[in-house]
Write an enzyme that holds these catalytic residues in place. Structure first.
Site, short mmCIF file in Angstrom:
data_model
loop_
_atom_site.label_atom_id
_atom_site.label_comp_id
_atom_site.label_asym_id
_atom_site.label_seq_id
_atom_site.Cartn_x
_atom_site.Cartn_y
_atom_site.Cartn_z
N LYS A 57 0.83 -1.20 0.00
CA LYS A 57 0.00 0.00 0.00
C LYS A 57 0.87 1.26 0.00
O LYS A 57 0.61 2.21 -0.74
CB LYS A 57 -0.93 0.00 1.21
CG LYS A 57 -2.05 -1.03 1.14
CD LYS A 57 -2.86 -1.03 2.41
CE LYS A 57 -3.96 -2.08 2.38
NZ LYS A 57 -4.75 -2.11 3.64
N SER A 77 -0.73 0.36 6.11
CA SER A 77 -1.13 -0.51 7.21
C SER A 77 -2.18 -1.50 6.72
O SER A 77 -2.98 -1.19 5.83
CB SER A 77 -1.71 0.33 8.37
OG SER A 77 -1.93 -0.46 9.51
N ASP A 78 -2.15 -2.68 7.30
CA ASP A 78 -3.14 -3.70 6.94
C ASP A 78 -3.40 -4.58 8.15
O ASP A 78 -2.48 -4.84 8.94
CB ASP A 78 -2.66 -4.56 5.77
CG ASP A 78 -3.76 -5.45 5.24
OD1 ASP A 78 -4.65 -4.93 4.53
OD2 ASP A 78 -3.75 -6.65 5.54
N GLN A 79 -4.62 -5.01 8.30
CA GLN A 79 -4.97 -5.86 9.45
C GLN A 79 -5.65 -7.14 8.97
O GLN A 79 -6.56 -7.10 8.14
CB GLN A 79 -5.89 -5.12 10.41
CG GLN A 79 -6.16 -5.89 11.71
CD GLN A 79 -7.04 -5.09 12.66
OE1 GLN A 79 -8.25 -5.01 12.45
NE2 GLN A 79 -6.44 -4.51 13.68
N ALA A 114 -0.31 -4.99 10.66
CA ALA A 114 0.99 -4.70 10.07
C ALA A 114 1.09 -3.22 9.74
O ALA A 114 0.11 -2.59 9.35
CB ALA A 114 1.20 -5.54 8.82
#
Length: 205
Positions: A57, A77-79, A114
């Site tokens: 991203k 960011s990623d979850q 993350a």
């Protein structure tokens, strides 16, 4: 470091939750939505998915900047939530959310949040996975249904907003970073920003 020397800061996300968290730091930033396929790859672990997408991203947004943009820090960011060895996505509907909460009651769910900070001056991305363990209470269907109708958390993986009424559904939260579960680990982010020599508490003389 004086105010005018701050590098530009971009949050590569369309999430209002991440935007609201970043606003807590009281620093100037803009947002950009990365054009990215977020489908997990075959055989990819939840941690690997979150880490890959967080950095991807940031890089996707950095790639859209003009050549004369100057030094820019891009936050990705990623979850990914995991339960019983499978990834849990955003429910999207009331029915799917109720199904998620039914399956998780009385159980533990891992949330991989993350975070990646890309420095366009060097091309280097500092990336980390912050893991949060959440134990859900064993509540009856009527209580779960009432919660969903009250808060409609259909855009949240795990179908509960810990920062809101969803805290009633939770027995315990275990994490080194209290904002990680909401979507943006601010302790990890501020550590990265300070390492990148971004002024967080300095003001112009």
């Amino acid at each position: 470091m004086p105010e005018f020397s701050r590098p530009a800061l971009i949050l590569a996300s369309s999430s209002r939750y991440r935007r609201e968290l970043l606003e807590r730091l009281r620093i100037p930033f803009s947002t950009a939505v990365p054009a990215l396929d977020e489908t997990p790859q075959a055989g990819e672990t939840p941690e690997a998915t979150a880490l890959r997408l967080a950095e991807a991203k940031a890089r996707a947004v950095a790639a859209t900047l003009p050549a004369n943009a100057g030094r820019t820090l891009v936050i990705g960011s990623d979850q990914v939530a995991t339960f019983d060895g499978r990834q849990i996505g955003k429910p999207g509907t009331h029915e799917r959310a109720l199904e998620q909460l039914r399956s998780m009651r009385g159980r533990e769910v891992l949330f991989h949040s993350a975070l990646s900070l890309l420095d366009t001056a060097t091309g280097h991305a500092d990336t980390v996975d912050v893991v949060t363990t959440v134990r859900f209470r064993d509540l009856p269907d009527a209580a779960l249904d009432a919660y969903l109708r009250a808060e409609t958390p259909y855009d949240c993986a795990g179908s509960a907003k810990s920062e809101g009424l969803g805290i009633v559904l939770l027995e315990a939260i275990d994490s080194d970073d209290p904002t990680a579960l909401i979507g943006l680990p601010l302790i990890a982010l501020t550590r990265m920003l300070l390492a990148a020599r971004y002024p967080l508490l300095e003001t112009r003389a």
